[in-house]
Design a protein around this motif. Structure first.
Motif, PDB file in Angstrom:
ATOM      1  N   LEU A 170      -3.166  30.245  24.182  1.00 19.64           N
ATOM      2  CA  LEU A 170      -2.606  29.395  25.237  1.00 19.64           C
ATOM      3  C   LEU A 170      -3.577  28.275  25.597  1.00 19.64           C
ATOM      4  O   LEU A 170      -3.187  27.098  25.711  1.00 19.64           O
ATOM      5  CB  LEU A 170      -2.284  30.232  26.466  1.00 19.64           C
ATOM      6  CG  LEU A 170      -1.767  29.459  27.689  1.00 19.64           C
ATOM      7  CD1 LEU A 170      -0.458  28.749  27.348  1.00 19.64           C
ATOM      8  CD2 LEU A 170      -1.570  30.399  28.875  1.00 19.64           C
ATOM      9  N   LEU A 171      -4.848  28.620  25.781  1.00 18.26           N
ATOM     10  CA  LEU A 171      -5.844  27.605  26.121  1.00 18.26           C
ATOM     11  C   LEU A 171      -6.005  26.584  25.003  1.00 18.26           C
ATOM     12  O   LEU A 171      -6.210  25.392  25.258  1.00 18.26           O
ATOM     13  CB  LEU A 171      -7.193  28.279  26.418  1.00 18.26           C
ATOM     14  CG  LEU A 171      -7.264  29.059  27.736  1.00 18.26           C
ATOM     15  CD1 LEU A 171      -8.585  29.815  27.838  1.00 18.26           C
ATOM     16  CD2 LEU A 171      -7.108  28.112  28.921  1.00 18.26           C
ATOM     17  N   ALA A 172      -5.909  27.043  23.755  1.00 14.45           N
ATOM     18  CA  ALA A 172      -6.019  26.119  22.625  1.00 14.45           C
ATOM     19  C   ALA A 172      -4.858  25.129  22.615  1.00 14.45           C
ATOM     20  O   ALA A 172      -5.034  23.943  22.301  1.00 14.45           O
ATOM     21  CB  ALA A 172      -6.059  26.900  21.315  1.00 14.45           C
ATOM     22  N   GLU A 173      -3.664  25.608  22.964  1.00 14.74           N
ATOM     23  CA  GLU A 173      -2.511  24.720  23.011  1.00 14.74           C
ATOM     24  C   GLU A 173      -2.616  23.718  24.154  1.00 14.74           C
ATOM     25  O   GLU A 173      -2.202  22.567  24.035  1.00 14.74           O
ATOM     26  CB  GLU A 173      -1.220  25.542  23.146  1.00 14.74           C
ATOM     27  CG  GLU A 173      -0.839  26.311  21.886  1.00 14.74           C
ATOM     28  CD  GLU A 173       0.499  27.015  22.021  1.00 14.74           C
ATOM     29  OE1 GLU A 173       1.189  26.779  23.037  1.00 14.74           O
ATOM     30  OE2 GLU A 173       0.851  27.800  21.118  1.00 14.74           O
ATOM     31  N   LEU A 174      -3.190  24.156  25.279  1.00 15.39           N
ATOM     32  CA  LEU A 174      -3.268  23.300  26.468  1.00 15.39           C
ATOM     33  C   LEU A 174      -4.466  22.355  26.427  1.00 15.39           C
ATOM     34  O   LEU A 174      -4.352  21.183  26.805  1.00 15.39           O
ATOM     35  CB  LEU A 174      -3.333  24.159  27.734  1.00 15.39           C
ATOM     36  CG  LEU A 174      -2.112  25.029  28.038  1.00 15.39           C
ATOM     37  CD1 LEU A 174      -2.361  25.873  29.280  1.00 15.39           C
ATOM     38  CD2 LEU A 174      -0.873  24.161  28.224  1.00 15.39           C
ATOM     39  N   GLY A 175      -5.630  22.852  26.005  1.00 24.30           N
ATOM     40  CA  GLY A 175      -6.842  22.048  26.103  1.00 24.30           C
ATOM     41  C   GLY A 175      -7.662  21.947  24.836  1.00 24.30           C
ATOM     42  O   GLY A 175      -8.770  21.400  24.876  1.00 24.30           O
TER      43      GLY A 175
END
Length: 479
Positions: A170-175
């Motif tokens: 999720l963090l990779a997709e967002l940031g």
């Protein structure tokens, strides 16, 4: 196994007060969860790393492999250090290395991919702390409670991947990749602070010396094993080279065993490892690890396969990570239930039963995977089986191991597990690669069925090994 521990009399431990015991248990669980989750961060980020750092997928795969390798090498060394008087210092120093490695994965340094690999290697060192957490629990918690806590630590060390995977994705997709690795920096810093405030000193009367020669030889052997497991193209394109390296790895492992037997301060007490209960448990862990990780990788890869392949669900990395939630939840449930069941059923029988459950997960995946709910069900069955297996494993080994050798004995078991997991991933990749036709990007659906049947065979061997352990225990308790 109810006989006397192998290797002598355990040193006197120092149980903590009840209120301190609660805090210590929480600290042990948190640290075990953090090091497992952070080490697994490489799995969901391989594609993102390849894109962000402009490297091949094979090179990006090393962000996971190098963590497994450093963890496998560090585990027996830390296990031996954890058996000595400086266990607290060892834990703090190791977590400091993990925090430093986490910083390297986040900072924008020159030669970014090289520094990322160095950081991932430092993060992988933390995997060696799981056995030390078990040693602390066995030394400083009441006997009636330590067994349950050790079982949960064992389970958390596996289901931690299910916690870190969706969060990192999720963090990779967002940031981006740096944001995902930033999560590792935050939680490892929190783990270091937790350890500094809560880890007690080791009991008096302990001593430990690291066999440097044995550590170097073992590191070389494990490097070859993990290289052969991760570089699948080596087997398909340069079979003679791969076979030669495999022979060298076996020779190095034999040399290491000879060194350990002759050493007065062995890295691993090979004589204790040769005890039938310990040897059988490690064999079950090795074969079972191959099967468990094989199914885990099969399901996650199947879920992300695009619809154009004629099967699969085309899930994003984050949504595919959610498929791991049943694995983590039911694995934790099994870990909580196992200590209660152990009062009525011996650990080897629990190992056998859990292996059967994992085999059931393979059968479910082989027979029904056309619906996403079926993948969730298979992953839940896998989690419950892996949770029960992991929770019962320490009981088999520690029943014949003195307290002073807890960290060392369990560290060897975790090295065996790491190698089994790596081979499971490699075997799955080889089977799917063999099932990929010329000019096709994805394997045939039947290749997944073949891989599932191979995994079922691995779990059948694990079940038979566990049953042999159970029969041995029965014959010793009822001569």
């Amino acid at each position: 196994m109810t006989g006397q521990p192998v290797g002598g009399v355990a040193a006197k431990a120092f149980p903590v007060a009840r209120s301190e015991a609660r805090l210590l248990v929480l600290a042990l669980m948190f640290i075990a969860l953090v090091v497992a989750a952070v080490a697994s961060l490489g799995t969901p980020l391989i594609t993102s790393v390849a894109t962000s750092f402009h490297v091949s997928l094979g090179s990006a795969q090393w962000t996971l492999t190098v963590a497994l390798l450093s963890g496998a090498v560090a585990t027996p060394v830390l296990g031996r250090l954890g058996a000595g008087p400086h266990r607290r210092a060892t834990i703090l120093a190791t977590l400091a290395v993990v925090v430093a490695g986490s910083a390297l994965t986040v900072l924008p340094l020159p030669l970014p991919f090289a520094w990322l690999l160095a950081g991932r290697a430092a993060q992988g060192v933390g995997l060696g702390l799981t056995a030390l957490m078990m040693g602390v629990a066995r030394d400083h918690l009441p006997e009636e409670r330590s067994g349950a806590v050790i079982a949960l630590i064992s389970v958390i060390s596996i289901i931690g991947a299910g916690v870190g995977y969706p969060l990192a994705a999720l963090l990779a997709e967002l940031g981006g990749v740096r944001a995902a690795y930033g999560l590792g920096l935050v939680v490892t810093a929190a783990a270091l602070l937790t350890a500094w405030r809560s880890m007690p000193e080791a009991p008096e009367g302990r001593s430990a010396h690291v066999d440097v020669t044995g550590a170097v030889v073992l590191a070389a052997a494990l490097l070859l094993v993990l290289l052969l497991a991760s570089e699948r193209n080596l087997w398909s394109r340069r079979l003679a080279v791969a076979a030669g390296l495999a022979v060298v790895a076996v020779v190095l492992l034999c040399v290491w065993a000879v060194i350990e037997v002759r050493s007065t301060t062995p890295l691993v007490d090979v004589r204790a490892v040769r005890h039938p209960a310990v040897a059988g448990a490690n064999l079950a862990m090795f074969v079972g690890g191959i099967g468990m990780y094989l199914l885990l990788t099969l399901i996650t890869r199947y879920a992300q396969t695009p619809h154009g392949a004629g099967y699969g669900f085309g899930l994003t990395t984050f949504v595919a990570g959610l498929v791991l939630i049943p694995f983590s939840v039911l694995g934790f449930v099994a870990g909580k239930l196992t200590p209660r069941v152990r009062t009525r059923i011996a650990d080897p029988w629990l190992l056998a039963g859990s292996a059967v459950v994992v085999g059931g997960g393979f059968a479910l995946f082989a027979a029904a995977r056309s619906d996403l709910a079926e993948l969730f069900a298979a992953m839940g069955v896998l989690g419950f089986g892996v949770g029960g297996f992991s929770a019962a494993m320490p009981g088999v080994i520690l029943a014949v191991t003195p307290k002073s050798e807890t960290s060392s004995a369990m560290s060897f078991n975790y090295v065996v597990r790491s190698v089994g997991y790596s081979l499971g991933s490699a075997i799955g990749g080889l089977i799917l690669a063999a099932g990929t036709g010329p000019g096709h990007l994805f394997p045939d659906d039947s290749a997944y069925t073949t891989a599932a049947l191979v995994g079922t065979g691995a779990m059948a061997i694990t079940t038979l090994t566990s049953l042999a352990l159970a029969r041995r225990r029965s014959s010793e308790t009822n001569p």
